[in-house]
Motif scaffolding. Structure first.
Motif, PDB file in Angstrom:
ATOM      1  N   SER A 104       0.827  -1.219   0.000  1.00 17.13           N
ATOM      2  CA  SER A 104       0.000   0.000   0.000  1.00 17.13           C
ATOM      3  C   SER A 104       0.860   1.268   0.000  1.00 17.13           C
ATOM      4  O   SER A 104       0.352   2.361  -0.246  1.00 17.13           O
ATOM      5  N   MET A 105       2.148   1.126   0.284  1.00 17.01           N
ATOM      6  CA  MET A 105       3.048   2.293   0.256  1.00 17.01           C
ATOM      7  C   MET A 105       3.685   2.452  -1.130  1.00 17.01           C
ATOM      8  O   MET A 105       4.590   3.248  -1.319  1.00 17.01           O
ATOM      9  N   ARG A 106       3.210   1.673  -2.079  1.00 14.41           N
ATOM     10  CA  ARG A 106       3.743   1.786  -3.447  1.00 14.41           C
ATOM     11  C   ARG A 106       2.727   2.455  -4.376  1.00 14.41           C
ATOM     12  O   ARG A 106       2.898   2.448  -5.578  1.00 14.41           O
ATOM     13  N   ARG A 107       1.616   2.956  -3.774  1.00 13.06           N
ATOM     14  CA  ARG A 107       0.616   3.660  -4.595  1.00 13.06           C
ATOM     15  C   ARG A 107       0.937   5.148  -4.586  1.00 13.06           C
ATOM     16  O   ARG A 107       1.524   5.651  -3.632  1.00 13.06           O
ATOM     17  N   PRO A 108       0.530   5.888  -5.665  1.00 11.51           N
ATOM     18  CA  PRO A 108       0.777   7.338  -5.660  1.00 11.51           C
ATOM     19  C   PRO A 108       0.155   7.967  -4.411  1.00 11.51           C
ATOM     20  O   PRO A 108      -0.923   7.578  -3.987  1.00 11.51           O
ATOM     21  N   ILE A 109       0.876   8.922  -3.846  1.00  5.93           N
ATOM     22  CA  ILE A 109       0.402   9.504  -2.581  1.00  5.93           C
ATOM     23  C   ILE A 109      -0.617  10.614  -2.846  1.00  5.93           C
ATOM     24  O   ILE A 109      -0.557  11.294  -3.866  1.00  5.93           O
ATOM     25  N   VAL A 110      -1.555  10.760  -1.932  1.00  5.32           N
ATOM     26  CA  VAL A 110      -2.511  11.883  -1.997  1.00  5.32           C
ATOM     27  C   VAL A 110      -2.327  12.689  -0.708  1.00  5.32           C
ATOM     28  O   VAL A 110      -1.854  12.143   0.296  1.00  5.32           O
ATOM     29  N   PRO A 111      -2.682  13.992  -0.730  1.00  9.06           N
ATOM     30  CA  PRO A 111      -2.360  14.850   0.411  1.00  9.06           C
ATOM     31  C   PRO A 111      -2.790  14.276   1.759  1.00  9.06           C
ATOM     32  O   PRO A 111      -2.048  14.324   2.733  1.00  9.06           O
ATOM     33  N   GLU A 112      -4.011  13.705   1.811  1.00  7.93           N
ATOM     34  CA  GLU A 112      -4.487  13.264   3.139  1.00  7.93           C
ATOM     35  C   GLU A 112      -3.732  12.049   3.671  1.00  7.93           C
ATOM     36  O   GLU A 112      -3.878  11.683   4.833  1.00  7.93           O
ATOM     37  N   GLU A 113      -2.898  11.426   2.835  1.00  5.80           N
ATOM     38  CA  GLU A 113      -2.138  10.260   3.320  1.00  5.80           C
ATOM     39  C   GLU A 113      -0.669  10.590   3.590  1.00  5.80           C
ATOM     40  O   GLU A 113       0.130   9.710   3.877  1.00  5.80           O
ATOM     41  N   MET A 114      -0.314  11.879   3.467  1.00  6.43           N
ATOM     42  CA  MET A 114       1.085  12.238   3.738  1.00  6.43           C
ATOM     43  C   MET A 114       1.366  12.112   5.232  1.00  6.43           C
ATOM     44  O   MET A 114       0.551  12.526   6.048  1.00  6.43           O
ATOM     45  N   VAL A 115       2.512  11.537   5.567  1.00  2.00           N
ATOM     46  CA  VAL A 115       2.892  11.376   6.975  1.00  2.00           C
ATOM     47  C   VAL A 115       3.865  12.499   7.327  1.00  2.00           C
ATOM     48  O   VAL A 115       4.969  12.567   6.786  1.00  2.00           O
ATOM     49  N   TRP A 116       3.432  13.393   8.211  1.00  2.00           N
ATOM     50  CA  TRP A 116       4.297  14.519   8.613  1.00  2.00           C
ATOM     51  C   TRP A 116       4.941  14.168   9.937  1.00  2.00           C
ATOM     52  O   TRP A 116       4.247  13.923  10.927  1.00  2.00           O
ATOM     53  N   SER A 117       6.256  14.172   9.977  1.00  2.00           N
ATOM     54  CA  SER A 117       6.971  13.874  11.221  1.00  2.00           C
ATOM     55  C   SER A 117       6.706  14.932  12.271  1.00  2.00           C
ATOM     56  O   SER A 117       6.290  16.032  11.947  1.00  2.00           O
ATOM     57  N   GLY A 118       6.995  14.600  13.525  1.00  2.00           N
ATOM     58  CA  GLY A 118       6.882  15.588  14.588  1.00  2.00           C
ATOM     59  C   GLY A 118       6.246  14.991  15.819  1.00  2.00           C
ATOM     60  O   GLY A 118       5.855  13.819  15.817  1.00  2.00           O
ATOM     61  N   SER A 119       6.119  15.821  16.880  1.00  2.00           N
ATOM     62  CA  SER A 119       5.581  15.275  18.122  1.00  2.00           C
ATOM     63  C   SER A 119       4.108  14.898  17.964  1.00  2.00           C
ATOM     64  O   SER A 119       3.583  14.118  18.741  1.00  2.00           O
ATOM     65  N   LYS A 120       3.448  15.464  16.921  1.00  2.00           N
ATOM     66  CA  LYS A 120       2.027  15.126  16.720  1.00  2.00           C
ATOM     67  C   LYS A 120       1.869  14.034  15.663  1.00  2.00           C
ATOM     68  O   LYS A 120       0.777  13.832  15.130  1.00  2.00           O
ATOM     69  N   LEU A 121       2.968  13.356  15.381  1.00  2.00           N
ATOM     70  CA  LEU A 121       2.965  12.310  14.344  1.00  2.00           C
ATOM     71  C   LEU A 121       1.837  11.296  14.569  1.00  2.00           C
ATOM     72  O   LEU A 121       1.665  10.793  15.669  1.00  2.00           O
ATOM     73  N   GLN A 122       1.098  11.021  13.478  1.00  2.00           N
ATOM     74  CA  GLN A 122       0.031  10.019  13.577  1.00  2.00           C
ATOM     75  C   GLN A 122       0.041   9.183  12.324  1.00  2.00           C
ATOM     76  O   GLN A 122       0.262   9.696  11.235  1.00  2.00           O
ATOM     77  N   PHE A 123      -0.204   7.900  12.517  1.00  2.00           N
ATOM     78  CA  PHE A 123      -0.307   7.017  11.354  1.00  2.00           C
ATOM     79  C   PHE A 123      -1.765   6.626  11.181  1.00  2.00           C
ATOM     80  O   PHE A 123      -2.452   6.355  12.155  1.00  2.00           O
ATOM     81  N   GLN A 124      -2.184   6.586   9.898  1.00  2.00           N
ATOM     82  CA  GLN A 124      -3.564   6.144   9.675  1.00  2.00           C
ATOM     83  C   GLN A 124      -3.619   4.636   9.498  1.00  2.00           C
ATOM     84  O   GLN A 124      -4.644   4.017   9.681  1.00  2.00           O
ATOM     85  N   THR A 125      -2.486   4.055   9.096  1.00  2.00           N
ATOM     86  CA  THR A 125      -2.483   2.603   8.857  1.00  2.00           C
ATOM     87  C   THR A 125      -1.195   2.003   9.436  1.00  2.00           C
ATOM     88  O   THR A 125      -0.198   2.697   9.617  1.00  2.00           O
ATOM     89  N   GLU A 126      -1.250   0.694   9.656  1.00  2.00           N
ATOM     90  CA  GLU A 126      -0.090  -0.023  10.160  1.00  2.00           C
ATOM     91  C   GLU A 126       1.033   0.008   9.101  1.00  2.00           C
ATOM     92  O   GLU A 126       2.219   0.125   9.440  1.00  2.00           O
ATOM     93  N   ASP A 127       0.649  -0.047   7.820  1.00  2.00           N
ATOM     94  CA  ASP A 127       1.655  -0.009   6.751  1.00  2.00           C
ATOM     95  C   ASP A 127       2.438   1.305   6.769  1.00  2.00           C
ATOM     96  O   ASP A 127       3.648   1.328   6.570  1.00  2.00           O
TER      97      ASP A 127
END
Ligand code: FAD
Length: 399
Positions: A23-46
């Protein structure tokens, strides 16, 4: 040497195959971008797996020294990694202005203590950075900035007391730290009174106000400083030497902008959409004048992509590419805007839908991408200012 490089390529390929989730090999869309930082959140385990694996490999910044959390790869190996990631369609594991813009200047201008304090958390994805350059009366004319930083030496130690405000700070409300330009000497010539300071956003006296735009919520913020105490160890480069640091950083910003466009690129291919509009139900071409326009855009895109590859090779070979980089920022952002102007011309009112079931997903995306394309011609230096820079510094024309 070639055998060595081929062995490295095979190793990278095998590692990516084994470690990059599908699933990390699909083109990225803005809402799936992972921004590093203290508020880091993942939407998926992948997302989490991909982030952690790339971080542990040091491949958030493959070319940085290993002791600061980088991958320690030489330019040729970096190129191999890029090629192999592109071949598999791997996404960037994280987005972070720190890594793209601040990190390279800290490596160049920072003290050993600053590198240890900031590069390592940045590379572990624990800190998010925002850019505090623009002010209400200092955008293109950045050297007119007025946010002040008064040097003090008192019982608490050596520090700067910061007062003033910044504007258009992207994601200021999400960031842990800001790298900022401040005026440390009001009496000096414009550029010479400016210093480059790292400011902890949780310091007393910092307040952040998100800016609402016509489209509703935006990433922009205003940031206010009211007697903010910044320890002197957070000054990068000499006092009054911030302009040189900022100029270098802006070059990294312009290079990184291709990554922004990649990250926030809509999932559609704009020119393929345009092409589909230019054939009738039987697949026969129509609208010769508009088809001419499409052909021109396709040729421009191809020419840009070839130039981009050539300049990348020059950079990896250690050549100075600041001239081509300035030109490419201008051309790329102008081309992006031209593409969406063309699509809106083709789709007419259907390209102007903001929401509603009567619009397709592509049409809604075209509207957003069209608006976004205009911001790229301003961020990181507007097109007009970029033309001035090219005229002066690349072509050597007089003022
Ligand atoms: C998407 C986006 C993200 C941004 N993120 C940040 C951020 O995180 N941090 C930050 O500090 N800033 C950020 N900015 C601000 C950005 O750097 C400024 O908008 C930009 O530098 C232009 O400054 P200004 O908006 O004050 O426009 P002005 O400088 O007032 O310019 C207005 C117009 O005049 C033209 N102009 C100005 N001077 C000249 C000249 N000498 N010759 C010819 N034309 C001229 C410009 O091209 C422009 O069209 C962001 C902007 C955008 C659009």
């Amino acid at each position: 040497m070639n055998d060595e490089m081929e062995a490295f390529r095979a190793e990278v390929r095998a590692w990516l195959e084994a470690n990059c989730p599908l699933s990390m090999r699909r083109p990225i869309v803005p809402e799936e971008m992972v921004w590093s930082g203290s508020k880091l959140q993942f939407q998926t385990e992948d997302q989490r797996l991909w982030f952690e694996r790339m971080r542990d490999r040091g491949w958030f910044a493959p070319g940085w020294p290993v002791e600061y959390g980088g991958g320690g790869l030489d330019p040729r190996r970096q190129r191999v990694l890029e090629q192999e990631m592109a071949r598999l369609g791997c996404r960037q594991p994280q987005y972070n202005l720190g890594v793209w813009m601040l990190g390279p200047v800290l490596l160049e201008f920072g003290t050993e203590a600053q590198k240890r304090e900031h590069l390592i958390p940045m590379m572990q994805g624990r800190t998010r950075w925002c850019q505090g350059f623009s002010e209400p009366n200092a955008g293109s004319d950045l050297a007119s900035l007025r946010t002040s930083a008064r040097h003090v030496q008192d019982e608490e130690g050596e520090a700067y007391i910061v007062n003033g405000s910044k504007i258009w700070t992207s994601y200021g409300d999400q960031s842990d730290w800001m790298y900022a330009l401040v005026r440390t000497d009001a009496g000096a010539r414009k550029q010479e009174g400016i210093s480059f300071l790292l400011i902890d956003m949780s310091s007393p006296g910092v307040s952040v106000k998100p800016i609402e735009l016509i489209s509703g919520k935006s990433s922009f913020c205003e940031v206010f400083f009211d007697d903010v105490r910044v320890p002197a160890r957070h000054l990068v480069g000499p006092r009054g030497g911030g302009w040189a640091v900022a100029k270098q950083l802006l070059q990294h910003e312009r290079a990184a902008m291709s990554k922004f466009t990649e990250g926030s690129a809509p999932s559609h291919d704009a020119l393929a959409l345009a092409r589909a509009c230019l054939v009738d139900e039987d697949g026969a071409p129509r609208e010769p004048v508009l088809r001419d326009g499409l052909a021109r855009l396709l040729m421009d895109e191809q020419a840009f992509s070839l130039t981009h590859r050539r300049v990348k090779e020059m950079a990896l070979a250690g050549q100075d590419v600041s001239g081509p980089a300035a030109i490419m920022k201008l051309v790329q952002t102008e081309q992006e805007a031209a593409k969406y102007e063309f699509l809106t011309q083709l789709l007419g009112q259907r390209a102007l839908g903001w929401e509603g079931e009567e619009f397709t997903r592509d049409e809604l995306e075209v509207c957003r991408a069209w608006l976004l394309s205009k911001t790229y011609m301003i961020a990181g230096g507007s097109s007009e200012v970029q033309l001035n820079i090219i005229a002066k510094r690349v072509l050597g024309l007089p003022e």
